[in-house]
Design a protein around this motif. Sequence first.
Motif, short mmCIF file in Angstrom:
data_model
loop_
_atom_site.label_atom_id
_atom_site.label_comp_id
_atom_site.label_asym_id
_atom_site.label_seq_id
_atom_site.Cartn_x
_atom_site.Cartn_y
_atom_site.Cartn_z
N LEU A 221 39.16 -31.34 -122.92
CA LEU A 221 39.42 -32.63 -122.29
C LEU A 221 40.90 -32.80 -121.97
CD1 LEU A 221 37.02 -34.98 -124.30
CD2 LEU A 221 36.68 -33.97 -122.03
N ILE A 224 41.37 -30.89 -118.76
CA ILE A 224 40.76 -31.60 -117.62
C ILE A 224 41.64 -32.75 -117.17
CG2 ILE A 224 38.81 -33.06 -116.92
CD1 ILE A 224 37.02 -31.34 -118.70
N ASN A 230 43.23 -28.75 -115.13
CA ASN A 230 41.88 -29.01 -114.62
C ASN A 230 41.40 -27.90 -113.72
OD1 ASN A 230 41.64 -30.09 -111.54
ND2 ASN A 230 43.65 -30.63 -112.34
N ILE A 252 32.31 -32.04 -121.96
CA ILE A 252 32.14 -32.64 -120.63
C ILE A 252 30.92 -33.56 -120.63
CG2 ILE A 252 31.58 -32.14 -118.21
CD1 ILE A 252 33.23 -29.55 -118.53
N LEU A 259 34.67 -38.98 -116.90
CA LEU A 259 35.17 -37.89 -116.05
C LEU A 259 34.85 -38.12 -114.58
CD1 LEU A 259 34.33 -34.80 -118.29
CD2 LEU A 259 36.54 -35.90 -117.97
N GLY A 265 38.88 -35.24 -113.41
CA GLY A 265 37.56 -35.07 -114.00
C GLY A 265 36.45 -35.03 -112.97
#
Length: 453
Positions: A221, A224, A230, A252, A259, A265
């Motif tokens: 995370l 991301i 990301n 996820i 997200l 995201g």
Amino acid sequence: MTFFKEILAQQYLQEDNLSYNDSRIYHDEPCFPCSRMQRSGSHFYSNSRCILSHGDRQSRLLSLNRKAMGRNIGSHAYHDNTLSNYLDVLSLDNADRNGADSVELIDLVGHVKEISMDQYGSRFIQQKLEIASLDDREKIFPEILSNAIALTTDVFGNYVIQKFFEFATERQLIQLADQLKGHILELSLQMYGCRVVQKVLEVVDKDRKIDIVHELRNHILKCIGDQNGNHVIQKCIECVPEDRIPFVIDPILSQILVLCTHQYGCRVIQRVLEHCHDPVTQSATMNEIVQQTFHLTDDKFGNYVVQHVLKHGKPEERSAIIQKLSGQVVILSKLKYASNVIEKCLEFGTLEERDSLIGEIISSGQTFQELMKDQFGNYVVQKVLKTCDERYLEMILSSIKLHLNELKNYTYGKHIVTRVEKLIVTGEERARMASLSGQRQQQPPNCTAVDAH
């Protein structure tokens, strides 16, 4: 050497008047959207009052000035002998500008790191790597290997590393990938390092891909949410089998809505929809998207996820989205982000779904007229004109013609006027051609007498 020293001294005296301007693109495009990062076009001083006319001389002066001033090229400053650097880059610039083959990869041995961190040197090495023999690549490989981290995080050097990964032998590939071990997280979060990590994930074998991704465990995370990281997570999802990286997928799935509405995201969710085929993953993701369709449709980033489903999703997934939006189409058409989603509904829905949406729009009466003048709604009306069948088209054109002059007074209404006028001209042309075709068919055949033999 004495001659070059004299030239060097002269150039030092002129460096205050040095200027350079070169807008050429000198590297391959990065493998992610350009909007993510804007690189400056020049690292050099500019001075418009003294532009040297001769290209080679200008290039030589540029190289000298950068070395002499100790300019920071990439992430490292030059500290080597100034004259040595000057002569080296002089040869590279001449080879590059004149197309000469006088300098080869083996001539760079001992200077590979410094030259890779130079904008011209980096381009030169990339070009040579594509055509070099295995032996020549092997001769510079030790310097590439020992400086792998430094080059990976350098503004120009990262392109050399990426190129070497493309043309490396299996042994070189393994050694280079191993050199990055233990640094994957920090490289993934770095502007240039993330590009190299993506390249590695593309070219190494499956087991090494998994080893690389394992270094990101417990940081998924975080990656991301990072403007660089990301892209690495997206590449992980693209290149590594889903069942081998549950530690990537599970975090996820625990934050799908968050997200979907996140700047980075939303991209990752789209990669999940494209590359994760496990029914549990697909079901969990789509159920959340469908349930939150109305909220996502007018979200700054969520609307891209909904558009992705409409464009690439299964028919039943598209239908579920359209069903959720039915009854609110006119309202959504006047919203900045949602209007894009409504356009996708019209473009990718079934014939029955499209007719239903169009019927809802044109039956709104006064609101339909307002939609034509709206800064976002006018695009939906244009899409209606583009996607509707002949039955609806005739009805819509008749309605719009009544307000054509009024629409010309509105900034966004003019878009509709332009579209309608084109359709009218096209329709008249089609009618004319149909009429001519009918007349030809009604004419009796033109018989010519043939003499009997």
